[in-house]
Design an enzyme around this catalytic site. Structure first.
Site, PDB file in Angstrom:
ATOM      1  CB  SER A 159      -0.881   0.002   1.257  1.00 35.28           C
ATOM      2  OG  SER A 159      -0.067   0.215   2.401  1.00 35.28           O
ATOM      3  CG  ASP A 168      -3.102  -5.590   5.634  1.00 38.86           C
ATOM      4  OD1 ASP A 168      -2.251  -6.225   6.284  1.00 38.86           O
ATOM      5  OD2 ASP A 168      -3.070  -4.352   5.548  1.00 38.86           O
ATOM      6  CG  ASN A 186      -6.897  -7.440  -2.120  1.00 42.48           C
ATOM      7  OD1 ASN A 186      -6.565  -8.244  -2.984  1.00 42.48           O
ATOM      8  ND2 ASN A 186      -6.842  -6.137  -2.304  1.00 42.48           N
ATOM      9  CG  ASP A 227      -3.776  -2.919  -1.503  1.00 46.06           C
ATOM     10  OD1 ASP A 227      -4.714  -3.141  -2.289  1.00 46.06           O
ATOM     11  OD2 ASP A 227      -3.879  -3.021  -0.263  1.00 46.06           O
ATOM     12  CG  ASP A 245      -9.426   2.751  -4.917  1.00 45.35           C
ATOM     13  OD1 ASP A 245     -10.471   3.092  -5.503  1.00 45.35           O
ATOM     14  OD2 ASP A 245      -9.390   2.433  -3.712  1.00 45.35           O
TER      15      ASP A 245
END
Ligand code: G3H
Ligand code: 13P
Ligand code: ZN
Length: 311
Positions: free
Chosen positions: A50, A258, A256, A82, A104
């Site tokens: 990220s 995390d 995904n 990400d 995104d």
């Protein structure tokens, strides 16, 4: 083998009805835990970074750690950005060795999302880098962005064909009721996902890989350990693993995860300190954290995603 993009991974996953785990990485122990588990399971894997991870660990450290994992395992590994939110961030990752990026644009209007996503695709494809777009808005927390449940919105199946056609994206993240973080559903309510929307999207985009964000299951045994050893996590509810299994058999090719890794890591470290108050060698507690993450990833690959023996 070199780092791969997601093209072949997703094609095989779609055709054979399983999904690839995309796990977030922030440091060496996390990279090692995920890739050692993937190696034991003989599974392809996506390591994703990220913008927060990139700020925390620095781009070059993460790229080199992933390259080390590749040398150590010789698995099909994709290095993925990400939640890239700008063209510049995506470009920096493409120029800096990533094989896949997410742009995104879900915070923008449909037209602005298309324009931004297309710009990233046009750049990325020159370098054989695959691109994930997003339509619809997930609730939850990622970096500094906190989308409330009221502002979240399901993906509209009427928009997906136009979005994919006009942008040229290689995969699409959709919103069907999952959310980021450990608190996905109200305690006391039954978790529900809009499989009808997924099914409709699958019909409109036959053979096209779909991505599910916010897919941690938040295992209660880990929340219990955290709280038993001095933590104070409120009731947390994740996505039931049955639902993920179902999604993996459908068009969902990337799942995904995390929060589950964070939870496992925190539980292991809390437990370690309570049981060994005299320890102060980081290798001791980070070693336990690494073992915990490895166990979680192995479980996901074998019991949820179905990507074992697909490397
Ligand atoms: O979707 C977000 C991921 O969990 C990454 O979280 O932005 O805090 O690194 P982060
Ligand atoms: P979780 O918070 O459910 O682990 O979701 C992670 C994610 O979607 C990363 O992009
Ligand atoms: Zn996400």
């Amino acid at each position: 083998m070199p780092l791969v993009n997601t093209k072949e991974m997703f094609k095989k996953a779609y055709d054979e009805g399983y999904a690839i785990g995309a796990f977030n990485v922030n440091n060496m122990e996390i990279v090692q835990a995920i890739t050692e588990a993937a190696k034991e399971m003989n599974s392809p894997v996506i390591l994703q970074v990220s913008s927060g991870a990139r700020k925390y660990a620095k781009h070059v450290y993460l790229v080199k750690l992933v390259e080390a994992a590749l040398a150590d395992t010789d698995l099909p590994i994709a290095l993925h950005l990400d939640h890239g939110d700008t063209f510049e961030l995506c470009k920096a990752c493409i120029d800096g060795g990533f094989t896949s990026v997410m742009i995104d644009g879900s915070a923008h209007s449909f037209e602005e999302n298309i324009a931004l996503t297309k710009k990233v695709v046009d750049y990325a494809h020159q370098f054989n880098v695959t691109v994930e777009g997003e339509l619809g808005k997930l609730a939850g927390v990622e970096d500094d962005v906190n989308v409330s449940a009221e502002d979240a919105s399901y993906t509209n199946p009427d928009q997906v064909e136009e979005f994919v056609k006009r942008t040229g994206v290689d995969s699409l993240a959709i919103a069907i009721g999952t959310s980021h973080g450990a608190y996905k559903f109200k305690p006391g309510t039954k978790p529900q996902l809009r499989f009808d929307i997924l099914e409709e999207i699958q019909k409109r985009l036959p053979g096209f890989p779909i991505v599910l964000h916010g897919a941690s299951s938040v295992p209660q045994e880990y929340v219990k350990i955290v709280n038993q050893y001095g933590g104070a996590m409120p009731d947390a509810i994740g996505v039931p693993e049955d639902m993920l299994r179902q999604a993996a058999k459908m068009a969902v090719c990337k799942i995904n995860i995390d929060s589950d890794l964070r939870l496992g890591m925190t539980a292991a470290i809390r437990k370690h300190f309570v049981e060994h108050p005299d320890h102060f060698d980081p290798r001791q507690y980070l070693g336990d954290a690494r073992t915990a993450i490895k166990g979680i990833v192995s479980h996901k690959i074998k019991e949820v995603l179905g990507s074992n023996d697909k490397a």
